[in-house]
Design an enzyme around this catalytic site. Sequence first.
Site, PDB file in Angstrom:
ATOM      1  N   TYR A 173       3.419   1.980   1.987  1.00 16.19           N
ATOM      2  CA  TYR A 173       4.061   2.325   3.252  1.00 16.19           C
ATOM      3  C   TYR A 173       5.566   2.057   3.146  1.00 16.19           C
ATOM      4  N   GLN A 188     -17.998   4.493   2.931  1.00 13.79           N
ATOM      5  CA  GLN A 188     -18.502   5.735   3.512  1.00 13.79           C
ATOM      6  C   GLN A 188     -18.267   5.876   5.011  1.00 13.79           C
ATOM      7  N   ARG A 243       2.590  -8.841   4.467  1.00 13.53           N
ATOM      8  CA  ARG A 243       1.618  -8.214   3.561  1.00 13.53           C
ATOM      9  C   ARG A 243       2.445  -7.663   2.412  1.00 13.53           C
ATOM     10  N   HIS A 295      -2.033   3.922  -1.931  1.00 18.77           N
ATOM     11  CA  HIS A 295      -3.090   4.916  -1.686  1.00 18.77           C
ATOM     12  C   HIS A 295      -3.124   5.965  -2.802  1.00 18.77           C
ATOM     13  N   GLU A 333       0.791  -1.250   0.000  1.00 25.16           N
ATOM     14  CA  GLU A 333       0.000   0.000   0.000  1.00 25.16           C
ATOM     15  C   GLU A 333       0.811   1.282   0.000  1.00 25.16           C
TER      16      GLU A 333
HETATM   17  P1  FAD Z   1     -36.105   6.647   1.546  1.00 24.96           P
HETATM   18  O1  FAD Z   1     -35.069   5.830   0.925  1.00 24.96           O
HETATM   19  O2  FAD Z   1     -36.662   7.801   0.785  1.00 24.96           O
HETATM   20  O3  FAD Z   1     -37.308   5.675   1.953  1.00 24.96           O
HETATM   21  C1  FAD Z   1     -38.541   6.135   2.416  1.00 24.96           C
HETATM   22  C2  FAD Z   1     -39.624   5.119   2.102  1.00 24.96           C
HETATM   23  O4  FAD Z   1     -40.819   5.491   2.733  1.00 24.96           O
HETATM   24  C3  FAD Z   1     -39.933   5.008   0.623  1.00 24.96           C
HETATM   25  O5  FAD Z   1     -39.798   3.667   0.188  1.00 24.96           O
HETATM   26  C4  FAD Z   1     -41.377   5.496   0.514  1.00 24.96           C
HETATM   27  O6  FAD Z   1     -42.113   4.810  -0.484  1.00 24.96           O
HETATM   28  C5  FAD Z   1     -41.911   5.179   1.898  1.00 24.96           C
HETATM   29  N1  FAD Z   1     -43.068   5.981   2.315  1.00 24.96           N
HETATM   30  C6  FAD Z   1     -43.195   7.328   2.265  1.00 24.96           C
HETATM   31  N2  FAD Z   1     -44.393   7.695   2.789  1.00 24.96           N
HETATM   32  C7  FAD Z   1     -45.022   6.561   3.158  1.00 24.96           C
HETATM   33  C8  FAD Z   1     -46.296   6.277   3.751  1.00 24.96           C
HETATM   34  N3  FAD Z   1     -47.151   7.244   4.106  1.00 24.96           N
HETATM   35  N4  FAD Z   1     -46.625   4.988   3.976  1.00 24.96           N
HETATM   36  C9  FAD Z   1     -45.775   3.988   3.637  1.00 24.96           C
HETATM   37  N5  FAD Z   1     -44.579   4.211   3.073  1.00 24.96           N
HETATM   38  C10 FAD Z   1     -44.189   5.471   2.847  1.00 24.96           C
HETATM   39  N6  FAD Z   1     -26.684   6.934  -0.109  1.00 24.96           N
HETATM   40  C11 FAD Z   1     -25.508   6.535   0.313  1.00 24.96           C
HETATM   41  O7  FAD Z   1     -25.278   6.531   1.514  1.00 24.96           O
HETATM   42  N7  FAD Z   1     -24.541   6.106  -0.536  1.00 24.96           N
HETATM   43  C12 FAD Z   1     -24.734   6.068  -1.861  1.00 24.96           C
HETATM   44  O8  FAD Z   1     -23.846   5.667  -2.597  1.00 24.96           O
HETATM   45  C13 FAD Z   1     -25.966   6.493  -2.362  1.00 24.96           C
HETATM   46  N8  FAD Z   1     -26.205   6.502  -3.678  1.00 24.96           N
HETATM   47  C14 FAD Z   1     -27.405   6.904  -4.126  1.00 24.96           C
HETATM   48  C15 FAD Z   1     -27.640   6.900  -5.488  1.00 24.96           C
HETATM   49  C16 FAD Z   1     -28.875   7.260  -5.978  1.00 24.96           C
HETATM   50  C17 FAD Z   1     -29.100   7.250  -7.469  1.00 24.96           C
HETATM   51  C18 FAD Z   1     -29.917   7.624  -5.079  1.00 24.96           C
HETATM   52  C19 FAD Z   1     -31.268   7.988  -5.600  1.00 24.96           C
HETATM   53  C20 FAD Z   1     -29.684   7.655  -3.727  1.00 24.96           C
HETATM   54  C21 FAD Z   1     -28.427   7.310  -3.240  1.00 24.96           C
HETATM   55  N9  FAD Z   1     -28.143   7.358  -1.883  1.00 24.96           N
HETATM   56  C22 FAD Z   1     -26.934   6.929  -1.436  1.00 24.96           C
HETATM   57  C23 FAD Z   1     -29.066   7.964  -0.928  1.00 24.96           C
HETATM   58  C24 FAD Z   1     -29.840   6.938  -0.079  1.00 24.96           C
HETATM   59  O9  FAD Z   1     -30.468   5.985  -0.907  1.00 24.96           O
HETATM   60  C25 FAD Z   1     -30.830   7.673   0.779  1.00 24.96           C
HETATM   61  O10 FAD Z   1     -30.129   8.579   1.603  1.00 24.96           O
HETATM   62  C26 FAD Z   1     -31.624   6.738   1.665  1.00 24.96           C
HETATM   63  O11 FAD Z   1     -32.369   5.847   0.877  1.00 24.96           O
HETATM   64  C27 FAD Z   1     -32.579   7.502   2.574  1.00 24.96           C
HETATM   65  O12 FAD Z   1     -33.233   6.557   3.373  1.00 24.96           O
HETATM   66  P2  FAD Z   1     -34.638   6.810   4.070  1.00 24.96           P
HETATM   67  O13 FAD Z   1     -35.049   5.493   4.620  1.00 24.96           O
HETATM   68  O14 FAD Z   1     -34.532   7.940   4.999  1.00 24.96           O
HETATM   69  O15 FAD Z   1     -35.621   7.266   2.925  1.00 24.96           O
HETATM   70  P1  NAP Z   2     -26.643  16.741  -2.907  1.00 21.34           P
HETATM   71  O1  NAP Z   2     -25.348  16.051  -2.863  1.00 21.34           O
HETATM   72  O2  NAP Z   2     -27.004  17.672  -1.823  1.00 21.34           O
HETATM   73  O3  NAP Z   2     -26.713  17.480  -4.300  1.00 21.34           O
HETATM   74  C1  NAP Z   2     -27.802  18.215  -4.719  1.00 21.34           C
HETATM   75  C2  NAP Z   2     -27.408  19.028  -5.954  1.00 21.34           C
HETATM   76  O4  NAP Z   2     -28.505  19.760  -6.389  1.00 21.34           O
HETATM   77  C3  NAP Z   2     -26.294  19.979  -5.681  1.00 21.34           C
HETATM   78  O5  NAP Z   2     -25.350  19.813  -6.736  1.00 21.34           O
HETATM   79  C4  NAP Z   2     -26.921  21.357  -5.707  1.00 21.34           C
HETATM   80  O6  NAP Z   2     -25.894  22.101  -6.280  1.00 21.34           O
HETATM   81  C5  NAP Z   2     -28.163  21.145  -6.558  1.00 21.34           C
HETATM   82  N1  NAP Z   2     -29.340  21.892  -6.109  1.00 21.34           N
HETATM   83  C6  NAP Z   2     -29.825  22.001  -4.850  1.00 21.34           C
HETATM   84  N2  NAP Z   2     -30.942  22.746  -4.854  1.00 21.34           N
HETATM   85  C7  NAP Z   2     -31.180  23.124  -6.115  1.00 21.34           C
HETATM   86  C8  NAP Z   2     -32.179  23.916  -6.752  1.00 21.34           C
HETATM   87  N3  NAP Z   2     -33.163  24.464  -6.064  1.00 21.34           N
HETATM   88  N4  NAP Z   2     -32.093  24.087  -8.079  1.00 21.34           N
HETATM   89  C9  NAP Z   2     -31.091  23.546  -8.802  1.00 21.34           C
HETATM   90  N5  NAP Z   2     -30.117  22.798  -8.243  1.00 21.34           N
HETATM   91  C10 NAP Z   2     -30.151  22.577  -6.924  1.00 21.34           C
HETATM   92  O7  NAP Z   2     -27.801  15.691  -2.972  1.00 21.34           O
HETATM   93  P2  NAP Z   2     -28.023  14.461  -3.923  1.00 21.34           P
HETATM   94  O8  NAP Z   2     -27.131  14.450  -5.077  1.00 21.34           O
HETATM   95  O9  NAP Z   2     -29.476  14.499  -4.171  1.00 21.34           O
HETATM   96  O10 NAP Z   2     -27.652  13.242  -3.010  1.00 21.34           O
HETATM   97  C11 NAP Z   2     -28.441  12.950  -1.847  1.00 21.34           C
HETATM   98  C12 NAP Z   2     -27.611  12.259  -0.834  1.00 21.34           C
HETATM   99  O11 NAP Z   2     -27.283  10.951  -1.286  1.00 21.34           O
HETATM  100  C13 NAP Z   2     -26.324  13.003  -0.620  1.00 21.34           C
HETATM  101  O12 NAP Z   2     -26.294  13.544   0.662  1.00 21.34           O
HETATM  102  C14 NAP Z   2     -25.256  11.992  -0.798  1.00 21.34           C
HETATM  103  O13 NAP Z   2     -24.460  11.887   0.371  1.00 21.34           O
HETATM  104  C15 NAP Z   2     -25.966  10.670  -0.996  1.00 21.34           C
HETATM  105  N6  NAP Z   2     -25.262  10.016  -2.099  1.00 21.34           N
HETATM  106  C16 NAP Z   2     -24.027   9.569  -1.885  1.00 21.34           C
HETATM  107  C17 NAP Z   2     -23.320   9.000  -2.913  1.00 21.34           C
HETATM  108  C18 NAP Z   2     -21.944   8.463  -2.686  1.00 21.34           C
HETATM  109  O14 NAP Z   2     -21.320   8.020  -3.634  1.00 21.34           O
HETATM  110  N7  NAP Z   2     -21.427   8.458  -1.502  1.00 21.34           N
HETATM  111  C19 NAP Z   2     -23.880   8.899  -4.155  1.00 21.34           C
HETATM  112  C20 NAP Z   2     -25.160   9.382  -4.362  1.00 21.34           C
HETATM  113  C21 NAP Z   2     -25.833   9.957  -3.314  1.00 21.34           C
HETATM  114  P3  NAP Z   2     -25.976  23.651  -6.675  1.00 21.34           P
HETATM  115  O15 NAP Z   2     -26.728  24.302  -5.586  1.00 21.34           O
HETATM  116  O16 NAP Z   2     -24.553  24.093  -6.811  1.00 21.34           O
HETATM  117  O17 NAP Z   2     -26.643  23.673  -7.991  1.00 21.34           O
HETATM  118 FE1  SF4 Z   3     -17.107   0.073   4.717  1.00 18.93          FE
HETATM  119 FE2  SF4 Z   3     -19.416  -0.855   5.617  1.00 18.93          FE
HETATM  120 FE3  SF4 Z   3     -19.336   0.385   3.264  1.00 18.93          FE
HETATM  121 FE4  SF4 Z   3     -18.276  -2.065   3.601  1.00 18.93          FE
HETATM  122  S1  SF4 Z   3     -20.432  -1.496   3.730  1.00 18.93           S
HETATM  123  S2  SF4 Z   3     -17.329  -0.361   2.546  1.00 18.93           S
HETATM  124  S3  SF4 Z   3     -17.469  -1.909   5.653  1.00 18.93           S
HETATM  125  S4  SF4 Z   3     -18.898   1.281   5.260  1.00 18.93           S
END
Ligand code: FAD
Ligand code: NAP
Ligand code: SF4
Length: 699
Positions: free
Chosen positions: A178, A351, A226, A264, A176
Amino acid sequence: MTSPTAPVTPNPHFPHLFTPLQINGLTLPNRIVMGSMHTGLEDRVWDTDKLAAYYAERARGGAGLIITGGFATSRAGQLVILGGKMTNTLEVVRHRTITRAVHEAGGLIAMQLIHAGRYGYNPFKVAAGSEPSPIHPFKHLKMTDRIIWHTIKTFGQSAKLAERAGYDAIELMGGEGYLINQFLCPHTNDRTDKWGGSTENRQRFLVEIIKEVRKQVSADFPVILRQSIADFVKNGQTWDEIALMARKAEEFGVDAINTDIGWHEAGVPTIVTSVPRGAFVKFTERLRDEVSIPLIASNRINTPEFAEDILERGRVDAVSMARPMLADPDLPNKARDGRSDEINTCIGCNQACLDHAFVGKKVSCLLNPRAGRETTLTLGATRRARHVAVIGAGPAGLAAAVSAAQRGHRVELFEAGESIGGQFSIAARIPGKEEFNETIRYYTRQLEINNVTVHLGKRVSAEEILDGSASAAKGEAAKFDDVVIATGVVPRIPDIPGIDHPMVMSYADAVLGRRDIGKRVAVIGAGGIGFDVTEFLTVDESPTLNLKEWEQEWGVSEDLSIPGFVTKPRPLPPVREVFLVQRKPGRQGKTLGKTSGWVHRAAVKMKGVEQISGATYDLIDDEGLHITVHDKEGNETGKRVLEVDNVVVCAGQESVRDLVDPLTVAGITTHVIGGADLASELDAKRAIRQGTEVAASLP
Ligand code: FAD
Ligand code: NAP
Ligand code: SF4
């Protein structure tokens, strides 16, 4: 090839994985090695009990051998200022707490000895050559001959202390990037004395360390190396050098080689989720022709099925599963007992583990927030089962429902959609994030075995919860004691003239294939989702790259005579022309993960995506997306029309909180978690942590 002692009865599920393995005087009960991970608990004396509990939980879970995070052999070699080290008898006493806890839990533990060299976040650091570290700020001192010999001695001394502290083996960190690796590679070793230049000179440091360590420990005490078997840096080692070093290691008394991939600072991703499973096992297998001591394969091996396939091929003796043991400490026992569908499989997101480690935060796991908090976040059985409604089956609701049910509560889970997962199911459709499906599989199974009543396709109202009509039970039994509101988020629709134009769609519609998408697309918002969606749009419909394509994309060379095995990347052409736009000025993707963000930024760049920052959105019409662009100071630099077929909106999310007020006002005990609690800076890490904590807080 080592010939393992045959067990009396082979394990019916994973016969190779559950065959004992002999490493010098030590018999591992199985072939699962929990690889070294720095957790941050190594560095402070007062965290010793926590570290012991963390390892003991994994020993109870059945790991064949646990390898600690790296402990420095001297102050100059520390990973961080005041970082963990093994240099005196006081530290021996401290470490007995750890070895005792692991042994009492039925496990075996090896201490990793490290010298960070130029990778130390440490003002006293020394290194092989003059090249500064690209990842840490402090300058280092180029080692003199005297410092080199002293450092060799410290490895021997630390190994001896580790044996006295009760460790079952030691591992020398030789990969890695080191210090040991810095000596091995011309990339960082520009010396002209007997420690640099020729292969023999560059390998001398490691050879002398092995000889010194062997002198200081008992003859049957296992010494594991390692070894970096693919540096992935320019001027890295050639295969011939790596093979020669492995042979020398065996000759001078190393008892097993745990193979290590990538520095790294490497430009090739080695552990993020988009790296195909087991992408580097072939390098370990190649080493089989060179040595007869046990070989351990590592990197992106996250399921027992995959591990068993590797071992069955017969060229590797054990597998290293580091992050998978963070995600699920019981992985080995579940596999052994034929319950691998119950494993919480590491998704390679980094993460809560590596991203934390690189900013000096304590390591945990996105999927398992108890990792590193074994003594404080407990999920003991309840004495009085409560009737709990969990609304929303996204990550937050799933974690709450499963953890509460595991504690013995009577849980009903309501989900408006036809399947569980929430936003996380959309994430699983992104190329390179296929592992996220494992999490959905895990929760599906856990809901089943923990008898959670799941109501799919059921958008519940506050009234149905309050009067109990939502429940599967009848009469008094239908009333809920607690309601967990995990209703998550919905995509934000920004207020832009023309936002209701037919060419506009949400990221959910785009990724879930609800709408056809044209060949030219503008993505509004360059956050985590904007980047993911952009990657999704640039590849074809079956995005999973095979290993060969992936190697081409990232420039992994097939020609092993090339130092470091890196060549010019040859990415597949994009299937669409994409513009990624944000309002903020400056570089895009700053908020992406510390250890994964660079991979996303590079992936978008290699697909020729035009990234536009400092934009204001003026209008969307038949011509496309009209924007005004500004420089870093906010001065207007011009107007543009992005002539696109579609606009995909990734402008963040808004909380769904319609149930919060009516339920709270009605006096029922409510808990609001995940996106429903707060949409900003939401990710699955926080959602799952809040879900687990709320379940732990129930009486
Ligand atoms: P949600 O995932 O929004 O779930 C809420 C659920 O509640 C939904 O299924 C909805 O249908 C249900 N619900 C709402 N109202 C009601 C009701 N009245 N009755 C019954 N059910 C209801 N996060 C990461 O940490 N790492 C990533 O790499 C990552 N990548 C992402 C990539 C994409 C393309 C997207 C879209 C998201 C990504 N996220 C990632 C974000 C992550 O998926 C969300 O932060 C997470 O799902 C939020 O979890 P939650 O349970 O709070 O809400
Ligand atoms: P986000 O990271 O907060 O990005 C939202 C984007 O929308 C920003 O680029 C913002 O940039 C823009 N935006 C916000 N308000 C806006 C408005 N009113 N009009 C136009 N643009 C606007 O949120 P996200 O991409 O929706 O992701 C949601 C969460 O999922 C994040 O917190 C992230 O941690 C998680 N996630 C993580 C990964 C991962 O690889 N770790 C991958 C996907 C998602 P500007 O304001 O500059 O335009
Ligand atoms: Fe790290 Fe947990 Fe994500 Fe695996 S799932 S890469 S152990 S944070």
